[in-house]
Enzyme design. Structure first.
Site, PDB file in Angstrom:
ATOM      1  CG  HIS A 324      -2.042  -0.843   1.145  1.00  0.00           C
ATOM      2  ND1 HIS A 324      -3.696  -0.603   0.536  1.00  0.00           N
ATOM      3  CD2 HIS A 324      -2.088  -2.273   1.718  1.00  0.00           C
ATOM      4  CE1 HIS A 324      -3.890  -1.533   0.808  1.00  0.00           C
ATOM      5  NE2 HIS A 324      -3.324  -2.621   1.457  1.00  0.00           N
ATOM      6  CE  LYS A 508      -5.847  13.943  -0.007  1.00  0.00           C
ATOM      7  NZ  LYS A 508      -6.356  12.714  -0.459  1.00  0.00           N
ATOM      8  NE  ARG A 509      -3.519  10.214   9.912  1.00  0.00           N
ATOM      9  CZ  ARG A 509      -2.911   9.256  10.644  1.00  0.00           C
ATOM     10  NH1 ARG A 509      -3.711   8.224  11.079  1.00  0.00           N
ATOM     11  NH2 ARG A 509      -2.007   9.300  11.366  1.00  0.00           N
ATOM     12  CE  LYS A 514      -1.928  10.974   3.149  1.00  0.00           C
ATOM     13  NZ  LYS A 514      -2.581  10.086   2.010  1.00  0.00           N
ATOM     14  CB  THR A 616      -9.977   5.421  -1.090  1.00  0.00           C
ATOM     15  OG1 THR A 616      -9.042   5.705   0.370  1.00  0.00           O
ATOM     16  CG2 THR A 616      -9.560   3.978  -1.576  1.00  0.00           C
ATOM     17  CE  LYS A 620     -13.804   6.559   1.038  1.00  0.00           C
ATOM     18  NZ  LYS A 620     -13.047   6.717   1.912  1.00  0.00           N
TER      19      LYS A 620
END
Ligand code: 26W
Length: 767
Positions: A324, A508-509, A514, A616, A620
């Site tokens: 992952h 998100k985290r 990111k 992910t 969504k």
């Protein structure tokens, strides 16, 4: 079934609390609904003969259980109606109906897979840990993140079914403990499938000793109990960073050993030979966290009297491994000494596996270095998984390409056939039907069937791309969702937002790759441009950011603090705040995602290309009709391929360009050569947002100027340009919602039904 279910609820209320539906406290009602649900589920037929897939995962981030469970059984509407007649509602469970036993993407994926597998009639069970405390609760105090324990069991675990009969013992070097399984039923959507999630709780074998207690050594008396309980006490709040802690290794061994014992017992009790194990079970390892299951299975089979070679061969047909992440710091390595200290018997087996590997490499004339499982005093879990598992997969096309060509390239060269891609997906039942019922109803009406059942049909929506009435309706639905979100944000953050604004969201985290920092820098640029008059006006926009940082990840927590400082100042500025707002939503979790996603116009997916394995939340958002503002990374690429680049906003370096750049990248020159970049970055340390008593964000500033590992400064200008373009495109509302519609219509590949079907066909039940 409905009548029976309602009877069970009343019965549970009467027997446990001597109450009825009207008089029960919310927790009592919740508890009784859970018990009634379990009673109904236990009546479903079980096929003992079919081969079962087992999903081993240290995390299951399920979120709220009640609605999705009742929805799948077809009981949701009727229950809501029945409760309403008694003046009650399922919404009363908001505060305690939450199974947050996961960090982020990997844990939520596990939950989506369980829902999808059951719904498309695939026998998949989950195995994990029943953490006493889940994913921490985040509050923001003086702009900073504070963590609090998530005491999810405080009120009740309505859905957990304790199975003392199936408890097993797990042996560590100097202690033996009990693993007690709790079963959570996973019903398929309106079919007859009933799968299970099995979470183990650690307990002491014996109660405390009276003799020690009597001596007054209370702590000593209870210490074996505490030590056992500690193993399943807390979910490690780390995501993508290696936490080489002894307790984490204990957790991994604890749940995988317990699960394997249970699985083996079931197999042998049904009269089958151990050699036939691969015909009845396959185990999917969710990242390396459960990889210690490989030597443990071998050990257990040897204990049954088989040779190491036989055991090894069986294990090789049972395990499949999913990677992952490509971030080096997230690849698990365990100190050899630590391993030996915690689980010496398992370590012996790993040594045997490693010797076998060395022998094979010698035969093949391959240099052992990059393959070895035991190397430089550490046990390399990914190497163990790649050597023994029969399948190795990545979670989006680009990610699988990267693990083949880079991260796990040596293994790809050795075993090319093991490698395959399984692009992630999300369940449309939770992420569309339950979180956006109005949109779901509209789609179902237009395509004249339920879009939940066969998600492929959603493509038919595309026929309405130019239907103005439909586009207006999409706008109206979004508007209502925004109103709901505004109320929620007012309640939680005490900030009043306007549903007429454009909603631009990154949730998100928090991780440097990111690039939440790049997001806030772009907002700062827009703010300063509005103030200076370089930008006359923009379509009113609110930037929403939600993120938790691992408690030990200092710079991530500083970024959260900076975002909050900036948000406070920008929101208070009357010169701009009719056009520009920033909100940091605290305690971002599954339940709040269900509110945020359907209200979002622009989905921010802005990781540095090559770093986000898949993502992910991007899926969504797409399913709910947000356009993507993103980089060519992870599943963004596949999303944009499906929905069209013209219907999304892509910017930034491509993955190959990142690789080229990394050799020559000079952040200082990016900073010095672009006056807008410099202006935005300087606000980290100057007085634009900082009060006198506020410490400047020198640490963040330096991380950008000295290294900028994730090329924030490089991608910032292009990012700002595309962001402003997206915001200005909103002026033509219909054309904006046309893009939204095309995104929704092309989202069927991002249903986890599709993903799980591929796992089943290519890995679990092949041939
Ligand atoms: C050992 C600490 C640790 C904990 C968690 C290391 C690594 C992890 C996970 C691999 C982090 C994770 O959740 N990865 C995410 O997995 C999602 C599901 O496949 C992907 O969509 C995300 O891109 C990936 O970051």
């Amino acid at each position: 079934m409905t009548d029976k279910f309602f009877d069970y609820i009343r019965l549970a209320l009467k027997l446990n609390f001597n109450k009825d539906i009207k008089s029960a406290a919310p927790t009592e009602l919740y508890n009784s609904i859970g018990k009634a649900f379990n009673a109904v589920c236990s009546d479903f037929p079980q096929n003992e003969d079919e081969k079962r897939a087992c999903y081993f995962s240290a995390e299951f981030l399920i979120g709220k259980l009640t609605k999705s469970n009742l929805f799948n059984l077809g009981l949701l509407e009727k229950t809501e109606k029945m409760l309403a007649e008694q003046g009650r509602s399922l919404n009363e469970f908001e505060d305690f109906d939450d199974l947050a036993l996961g960090n982020g993407g990997l844990g939520r994926l596990a939950a989506c897979f369980l829902d999808s597998a059951a719904s498309i009639d695939i026998p998949l069970d989950g195995y994990g840990i029943r953490y006493r405390y889940g994913y921490f609760k985040q509050t923001i105090v003086n702009d900073e993140q504070k963590e609090e324990a998530d005491d999810w069991l405080k009120f009740t675990d309505a859905f957990g079914l304790r199975k003392d009969d199936d408890a097993v013992e797990v042996t560590f070097r100097n202690e033996k403990i009990r693993a007690v399984p709790y079963i959570y039923y996973i019903p398929g959507y309106e079919n007859n499938r009933m799968n299970k999630l099995c979470l183990f709780q650690a307990e002491a074998l014996n109660d405390f000793e009276y003799e020690i207690f009597d001596r007054g050594d209370w702590q000593d008396a209870f210490s074996p109990m505490v030590s056992a309980m500690t193993i399943s006490a807390n979910l490690y709040p780390n995501d993508n960073s290696e936490a080489g802690k002894i307790l984490r290794l204990k957790q991994q061994y604890f749940f995988t050993s317990a699960a394997l014992q249970l699985i083996l017992k079931r197999h042998i009790d049904s009269g089958k030979s151990i050699h036939a194990l691969p015909d009845s079970v396959v185990i999917q390892l969710n990242d390396t966290h459960p990889t210690i299951a490989i030597p443990e299975l071998i050990r257990l089979i040897i204990n049954l009297g088989e040779s190491f070679d036989t055991a090894f061969e069986i294990a090789g047909k049972v395990f499949a491994y999913t990677n992952h992440t490509v971030l080096a710091e997230a690849l698990e390595k365990w100190d050899e000494k630590l391993f030996l200290k915690v689980v010496p018997d398992v370590y012996e087996i790993i040594k045997m596996i490693d010797e076998r590997l060395r022998f094979e490499l010698k035969m093949l004339n391959l240099k052992p270095d990059e393959y070895l499982i035991i190397k430089d005093g550490a046990v390399h879990m990914a190497n163990l998984a790649c050597y023994v598992a029969f399948s190795v997969n990545g979670v989006a096309k680009i990610h699988t390409d990267i693990i083949k060509s880079d991260t796990l390239n040596q293994w790809y060269q050795l075993y090319p056939k093991k490698f395959n891609n399984k692009t992630n997906g999300v369940t449309q039942r939770r992420w569309l039907a339950l979180s956006d019922p109005e949109l779901t109803a509209l789609i179902s009406k237009l395509i004249s069937e339920s879009c939940v059942d066969n998600f492929n049909d959603i493509k038919k929506l595309e026929a309405y791309a130019d239907d103005e009435a439909v586009l207006d309706k999409l706008f109206e639905i979004r508007y209502e969702n925004k109103k709901r979100l505004c109320n929620y944000i007012y309640k939680t953050e005490h900030i009043r937002l306007d549903p007429d604004f454009l909603f631009c969201t990154q949730v998100k985290r928090l991780h440097e790759y990111k690039r939440q920092l790049m997001n806030i820098l772009s907002v700062i640029h827009i703010y300063l441009s509005l103030k200076s008059g370089e930008l006359k006006k923009i379509n009113p926009t609110v930037f929403i950011i939600g993120a938790k940082a691992a408690p030990g990840y200092k710079i991530a927590k500083r970024i959260i603090e900076f975002i909050n400082v900036v948000a406070r100042k920008i929101n208070a500025d009357e010169q701009t705040n009719s056009m520009l707002r920033v909100v940091f939503v605290s305690n971002y979790n599954v339940s709040c995602a269900e509110k945020i996603i359907p209200a979002t116009d622009i989905s921010e997916q802005i990781s540095l290309a090559g770093k986000e394995a898949s993502g992910t939340s991007n899926m969504k958002f797409m399913m709910n009709g947000a356009v993507t503002l993103g980089t060519y990374d992870g599943a963004n690429i596949e999303i944009v391929q499906k929905a069209g680049e013209e219907n999304n906003y892509i910017f930034g370096l491509r993955e190959n360009e990142v690789r080229e750049q990394s050799k020559v990248y000079d952040p200082l020159s990016e900073y010095e050569s672009n006056k807008y970049v410099k202006r935005a970055v300087d606000t980290l340390t100057n007085a634009t947002f900082l009060d006198e008593n506020e410490e400047p964000f020198n640490d963040i500033f330096n991380s950008l100027i000295d290294e900028d590992r994730y090329m924030v400064l490089k991608d910032l200008p292009d990012y700002i340009e595309k962001k402003l373009k997206a915001i200005s495109d909103y002026s033509d509302r219909r054309s904006f919602f046309r893009k939204a519609l095309i995104n929704i219509a092309n989202s069927s590949d991002f249903s986890s039904d599709r993903t799980v079907r591929e796992y089943a066909d290519d890995i679990w039940f092949k041939g």
